[in-house]
Write a protein that holds these residues in place. Sequence first.
Motif, mmCIF file in Angstrom:
data_model
loop_
_atom_site.group_PDB
_atom_site.id
_atom_site.type_symbol
_atom_site.label_atom_id
_atom_site.label_comp_id
_atom_site.label_asym_id
_atom_site.label_seq_id
_atom_site.Cartn_x
_atom_site.Cartn_y
_atom_site.Cartn_z
ATOM 1 N N MET A 158 0.823 -1.211 0.000
ATOM 2 C CA MET A 158 0.000 0.000 0.000
ATOM 3 C C MET A 158 0.860 1.266 0.000
ATOM 4 S SD MET A 158 -3.038 1.169 -0.110
ATOM 5 C CE MET A 158 -4.051 2.593 0.268
ATOM 6 N N ALA A 159 1.905 1.271 0.843
ATOM 7 C CA ALA A 159 2.775 2.441 0.916
ATOM 8 C C ALA A 159 3.439 2.716 -0.424
ATOM 9 C CB ALA A 159 3.834 2.236 2.001
ATOM 10 N N SER A 160 3.914 1.667 -1.074
ATOM 11 C CA SER A 160 4.563 1.827 -2.377
ATOM 12 C C SER A 160 3.584 2.347 -3.415
ATOM 13 C CB SER A 160 5.157 0.490 -2.838
ATOM 14 O OG SER A 160 6.172 0.046 -1.972
ATOM 15 N N ALA A 161 2.349 1.851 -3.362
ATOM 16 C CA ALA A 161 1.340 2.275 -4.333
ATOM 17 C C ALA A 161 1.035 3.760 -4.183
ATOM 18 C CB ALA A 161 0.073 1.444 -4.172
ATOM 19 N N VAL A 162 0.885 4.220 -2.933
ATOM 20 C CA VAL A 162 0.613 5.649 -2.685
ATOM 21 C C VAL A 162 1.780 6.500 -3.164
ATOM 22 C CG1 VAL A 162 0.271 7.380 -0.883
ATOM 23 C CG2 VAL A 162 -0.949 5.200 -0.759
ATOM 24 N N PRO A 210 -0.187 4.238 9.443
ATOM 25 C CA PRO A 210 -0.503 3.067 8.609
ATOM 26 C C PRO A 210 0.270 3.135 7.296
ATOM 27 C CG PRO A 210 -2.304 4.660 8.575
ATOM 28 C CD PRO A 210 -1.341 5.136 9.621
ATOM 29 N N ALA A 211 0.169 2.092 6.508
ATOM 30 C CA ALA A 211 0.979 1.990 5.293
ATOM 31 C C ALA A 211 0.733 3.167 4.338
ATOM 32 C CB ALA A 211 0.697 0.660 4.591
ATOM 33 N N TRP A 212 -0.544 3.536 4.153
ATOM 34 C CA TRP A 212 -0.828 4.631 3.224
ATOM 35 C C TRP A 212 -0.263 5.949 3.740
ATOM 36 C CZ3 TRP A 212 -3.346 8.854 5.038
ATOM 37 C CH2 TRP A 212 -4.111 8.711 6.203
ATOM 38 N N GLY A 251 3.396 6.029 3.010
ATOM 39 C CA GLY A 251 3.590 6.352 1.593
ATOM 40 C C GLY A 251 3.435 7.833 1.327
#
Length: 462
Positions: free
Chosen positions: A1-5, A304-306, A309
């Motif tokens: 998720m972090a990478s996607a954001v 959180p992951a987002w 990111g």
Amino acid sequence: MASAVFIAIIALSFFVALLSRRNHAHQNTQDFFAASGQFGGLLVFLLTVGETYSIGSIMGFPAAAWHEGIPFVGWFLGYIVLAYPVGYFLNPLIWKAGRRENALTFADLFRSYFSSRFLEVAVTLSAILFLLPLGELQMAGLIATIGEFHWPFSPSVIAGGCAVLTFSWLALSGVRAPAFVSAIKDSIVILAIVFISIAVLYHSSWHALVQASRAMPLATQRDNMHTITTILIQALGFCVAPQTIPFVFTARSASIVRRNQILMPLYMLMFPLLLLCALYASAVNLPLSGKNTVFIDVAMALLPAWGFGLVTAACALSGLVVLAGVCLCIGSLVSRNLMHGLPDMRQKNCAKVVITLYLVFCVYTAMRFSALMPVLTTVYYLGVVQLFPAMMCIGLGLNVSTGFVTAGFLAGEVLAIGLAFFDVSVENMNVGFIGLLLNTSLVALGFATRASDTVKQRRELF
């Protein structure tokens, strides 16, 4: 998720840079470097305030507050606060001088006002020399930030990707690209800092944060002298920074420049929130992955992951925007001032070649980066502040002999760099301040000499 954001925000920045090219696909040199002086208040504000929220500030401020305590916090906040009222009076004068002389770089002003090719080359070479570490500063921060994702890429690949993205922005529309991207960058930076501050207050007690603040190293009387002199030289240097002056030239009017200086202190509200990150890390004895990763490590621990990111994207865009500004500055100085007389299109092409070489230099040197980020900023201001007396002469239209201005500039730089190199302390004052005193004294002597000559000539006439 972090990478996607993170990837989504970086992709959005490229789309916005592409959008900035609309109706400006075929740029001349003036539009490439200074947007033909067409920017309104918002874009000028976003460009110039970007120097306050560089990756060095976002990551370096909490890290240095952790390591150095109150003395660092005092001079860092102090010089930025003082720079804004100085800029309120000086920056509109610089804009008027630039419009009068049709200048695109600060060195253009030196050439036209003092009519000295030697002085133009001297200030250009000095500016380039002291700008070199800023690219390394941003690139090293980018490597540290993106490295937190632990992607299967080496630091050199990450740095190379950042260099390609930066060049792509500038190739698309010159200064317009970082100006437009700054709108995204500033919005995300504010959100990231607010989110992480809320997380710190939620996960930590106020008592623990207060105890951490009391444990920070305190300033001594000897530190105060160094702090005050450092605040002075960096505040003055901030207003005449070679990469910032071209941003002033992008404005449509002097009144836009002056109004922006009134609003810029609002950005200072973010630094107490950044300080919370350092206090939280100290309070819980948070393990750090690097000297300058306090902000990132706190985000990783609490968000959180987002959210992580978002924080990393904010840091990355801060570094990329400032890196783009430094690239434009060095490119224009070489193509217009070192290689004086190039035709319009050759200036632009030459600047792109210089930008490419500079980005390669940044990638190479960032691989060997080890010092704390704010240290490089301090070294940078030792030389840049020596431009201030001459810029005051230009802004106020003072009649000063070129010889005295040149002597003051060179003597100030040699003295400041010499004292710093040999680690000579004079009453614990910042060595840049000592160089500035010598510089200003010589310029004042030149002004007094020219004024005395004028009085004598008038007496002879009567």
